[in-house]
Motif scaffolding. Structure first.
Motif, mmCIF file in Angstrom:
data_model
loop_
_atom_site.group_PDB
_atom_site.id
_atom_site.type_symbol
_atom_site.label_atom_id
_atom_site.label_comp_id
_atom_site.label_asym_id
_atom_site.label_seq_id
_atom_site.Cartn_x
_atom_site.Cartn_y
_atom_site.Cartn_z
ATOM 1 N N ALA A 185 -17.094 44.889 -106.809
ATOM 2 C CA ALA A 185 -16.817 44.311 -108.138
ATOM 3 C C ALA A 185 -17.480 45.131 -109.241
ATOM 4 C CB ALA A 185 -17.294 42.864 -108.192
ATOM 5 N N TRP A 186 -18.594 45.728 -108.936
ATOM 6 C CA TRP A 186 -19.331 46.521 -109.911
ATOM 7 C C TRP A 186 -18.607 47.827 -110.244
ATOM 8 C CZ3 TRP A 186 -23.750 50.237 -108.780
ATOM 9 C CH2 TRP A 186 -24.405 50.604 -109.949
ATOM 10 N N VAL A 187 -17.955 48.439 -109.229
ATOM 11 C CA VAL A 187 -17.362 49.764 -109.462
ATOM 12 C C VAL A 187 -15.852 49.757 -109.668
ATOM 13 C CG1 VAL A 187 -19.232 50.956 -108.249
ATOM 14 C CG2 VAL A 187 -17.130 50.399 -107.015
ATOM 15 N N VAL A 188 -15.166 48.716 -109.201
ATOM 16 C CA VAL A 188 -13.702 48.653 -109.336
ATOM 17 C C VAL A 188 -13.383 47.569 -110.364
ATOM 18 C CG1 VAL A 188 -11.504 48.227 -108.157
ATOM 19 C CG2 VAL A 188 -13.354 49.425 -106.943
ATOM 20 N N PRO A 189 -13.011 47.968 -111.582
ATOM 21 C CA PRO A 189 -12.810 46.986 -112.657
ATOM 22 C C PRO A 189 -11.822 45.866 -112.317
ATOM 23 C CG PRO A 189 -12.790 49.207 -113.539
ATOM 24 C CD PRO A 189 -12.811 49.341 -112.039
ATOM 25 N N ALA A 190 -10.780 46.144 -111.579
ATOM 26 C CA ALA A 190 -9.779 45.111 -111.272
ATOM 27 C C ALA A 190 -10.188 44.212 -110.096
ATOM 28 C CB ALA A 190 -8.426 45.763 -110.981
ATOM 29 N N PHE A 191 -11.317 44.511 -109.457
ATOM 30 C CA PHE A 191 -11.846 43.656 -108.382
ATOM 31 C C PHE A 191 -12.821 42.703 -109.051
ATOM 32 C CE2 PHE A 191 -14.403 42.378 -104.790
ATOM 33 C CZ PHE A 191 -13.509 42.346 -103.737
ATOM 34 N N SER A 192 -12.412 41.457 -109.199
ATOM 35 C CA SER A 192 -13.172 40.505 -110.021
ATOM 36 C C SER A 192 -14.456 40.038 -109.338
ATOM 37 C CB SER A 192 -12.311 39.287 -110.343
ATOM 38 O OG SER A 192 -12.121 38.494 -109.193
ATOM 39 N N TRP A 193 -15.376 39.592 -110.176
ATOM 40 C CA TRP A 193 -16.607 38.992 -109.659
ATOM 41 C C TRP A 193 -16.295 37.688 -108.941
ATOM 42 C CZ3 TRP A 193 -20.970 41.584 -109.160
ATOM 43 C CH2 TRP A 193 -21.115 42.754 -109.898
ATOM 44 N N THR A 194 -15.249 37.004 -109.364
ATOM 45 C CA THR A 194 -14.817 35.787 -108.658
ATOM 46 C C THR A 194 -14.390 36.127 -107.237
ATOM 47 O OG1 THR A 194 -14.134 34.750 -110.725
ATOM 48 C CG2 THR A 194 -13.165 33.871 -108.692
ATOM 49 N N ALA A 195 -13.645 37.206 -107.080
ATOM 50 C CA ALA A 195 -13.241 37.644 -105.738
ATOM 51 C C ALA A 195 -14.473 38.000 -104.908
ATOM 52 C CB ALA A 195 -12.283 38.830 -105.821
ATOM 53 N N ALA A 196 -15.422 38.687 -105.525
ATOM 54 C CA ALA A 196 -16.636 39.075 -104.808
ATOM 55 C C ALA A 196 -17.414 37.855 -104.322
ATOM 56 C CB ALA A 196 -17.515 39.951 -105.698
ATOM 57 N N VAL A 197 -17.618 36.897 -105.206
ATOM 58 C CA VAL A 197 -18.353 35.680 -104.839
ATOM 59 C C VAL A 197 -17.599 34.917 -103.752
ATOM 60 C CG1 VAL A 197 -19.100 33.412 -105.681
ATOM 61 C CG2 VAL A 197 -19.570 35.473 -107.036
ATOM 62 N N THR A 198 -16.289 34.812 -103.888
ATOM 63 C CA THR A 198 -15.482 34.085 -102.908
ATOM 64 C C THR A 198 -15.562 34.746 -101.532
ATOM 65 O OG1 THR A 198 -13.980 33.343 -104.653
ATOM 66 C CG2 THR A 198 -13.161 33.237 -102.386
ATOM 67 N N ILE A 199 -15.406 36.052 -101.484
ATOM 68 C CA ILE A 199 -15.459 36.777 -100.201
ATOM 69 C C ILE A 199 -16.839 36.644 -99.571
ATOM 70 C CG2 ILE A 199 -15.361 39.088 -99.157
ATOM 71 C CD1 ILE A 199 -13.149 39.674 -101.351
ATOM 72 N N TYR A 200 -17.868 36.811 -100.371
ATOM 73 C CA TYR A 200 -19.238 36.687 -99.861
ATOM 74 C C TYR A 200 -19.479 35.265 -99.333
ATOM 75 C CZ TYR A 200 -24.307 37.168 -99.575
ATOM 76 O OH TYR A 200 -25.605 37.219 -99.125
ATOM 77 N N ALA A 201 -19.050 34.270 -100.094
ATOM 78 C CA ALA A 201 -19.235 32.872 -99.677
ATOM 79 C C ALA A 201 -18.453 32.560 -98.396
ATOM 80 C CB ALA A 201 -18.816 31.927 -100.805
ATOM 81 N N LEU A 202 -17.248 33.091 -98.280
ATOM 82 C CA LEU A 202 -16.475 32.876 -97.057
ATOM 83 C C LEU A 202 -17.157 33.517 -95.854
ATOM 84 C CD1 LEU A 202 -12.868 33.404 -98.436
ATOM 85 C CD2 LEU A 202 -13.775 31.277 -97.450
ATOM 86 N N ALA A 203 -17.693 34.707 -96.027
ATOM 87 C CA ALA A 203 -18.384 35.376 -94.923
ATOM 88 C C ALA A 203 -19.651 34.612 -94.531
ATOM 89 C CB ALA A 203 -18.713 36.817 -95.287
ATOM 90 N N LEU A 204 -20.462 34.260 -95.512
ATOM 91 C CA LEU A 204 -21.716 33.569 -95.209
ATOM 92 C C LEU A 204 -21.468 32.142 -94.716
ATOM 93 C CD1 LEU A 204 -24.722 34.005 -95.116
ATOM 94 C CD2 LEU A 204 -24.862 33.289 -97.507
#
Length: 176
Positions: A95-114
């Motif tokens: 999310a930090w380096v790819v502008p179109a990869f949202s922080w919402t997507a990052a949080v969601t993916i991380y939460a799903l994994a954890l």
């Protein structure tokens, strides 16, 4: 401990090392090609390639007998496995380096994994494998059907989930 011991596992066979690095390099090359095609800058391409090296290689390495014996050796607990999952902050790096990869997507993916890891580690040993597959299947439904991510990194969440929930958390090979 050698670099190979750290990247693969202590006692990894030549075949395991070869397979692990081949898949890691292939994943990095493929992801880099997609990032180049999407016209990302070279620093972004480099970050994506490094993430792909880790995730593609790790999805295979964590399924290997040597890694199973290492990560599931006596004395390892659910806390160790959850810690391993928790340190995988790659969604936030993306999310930090790819502008179109949202922080919402990052949080969601991380939460799903954890969250998935919590469910798998809490499952009875006899149901851990099917639970891991069920959790991964539902997480994949979410990340591929609900989240919107750039096409060049659409591989990211599925490979991360495979690495962590299916390859890392399942101890079956360690007991053989």
């Amino acid at each position: 401990m050698t670099l190979t011991d750290r990247l693969i596992a202590p006692g990894a066979t030549r075949a395991e090392v070869t397979l692990g690095f081949t898949v890691a390099i292939g994943g990095a090359a493929g992801a880099a090609a997609l990032a180049i095609r999407a016209q990302h800058s070279w620093p972004v391409v480099a970050v994506i390639a490094v993430l792909a090296f880790d995730l593609f290689g790790g999805s295979v390495v964590n399924a290997m007998g040597s890694a199973k014996r290492w990560y599931h050796r006596p004395g390892r607990t659910a806390v160790h496995h959850l810690g391993f999952v928790a340190i995988h902050i790659q969604p936030f790096l993306l999310a930090w380096v790819v502008p179109a990869f949202s922080w919402t997507a990052a949080v969601t993916i991380y939460a799903l994994a954890l969250g998935g890891a919590l469910i798998v580690t809490a499952a009875p040993a006899t149901l851990r494998r099917p639970t891991a597959f069920a959790v991964t299947a539902f997480a994949l439904l979410w990340v591929t059907g609900v989240l919107t991510v750039p096409a060049e990194v659409a591989w990211f969440a599925p490979v991360l989930l495979i690495k962590l929930l299916l390859a890392h958390l399942l101890p079956e090979e360690a007991s053989r």
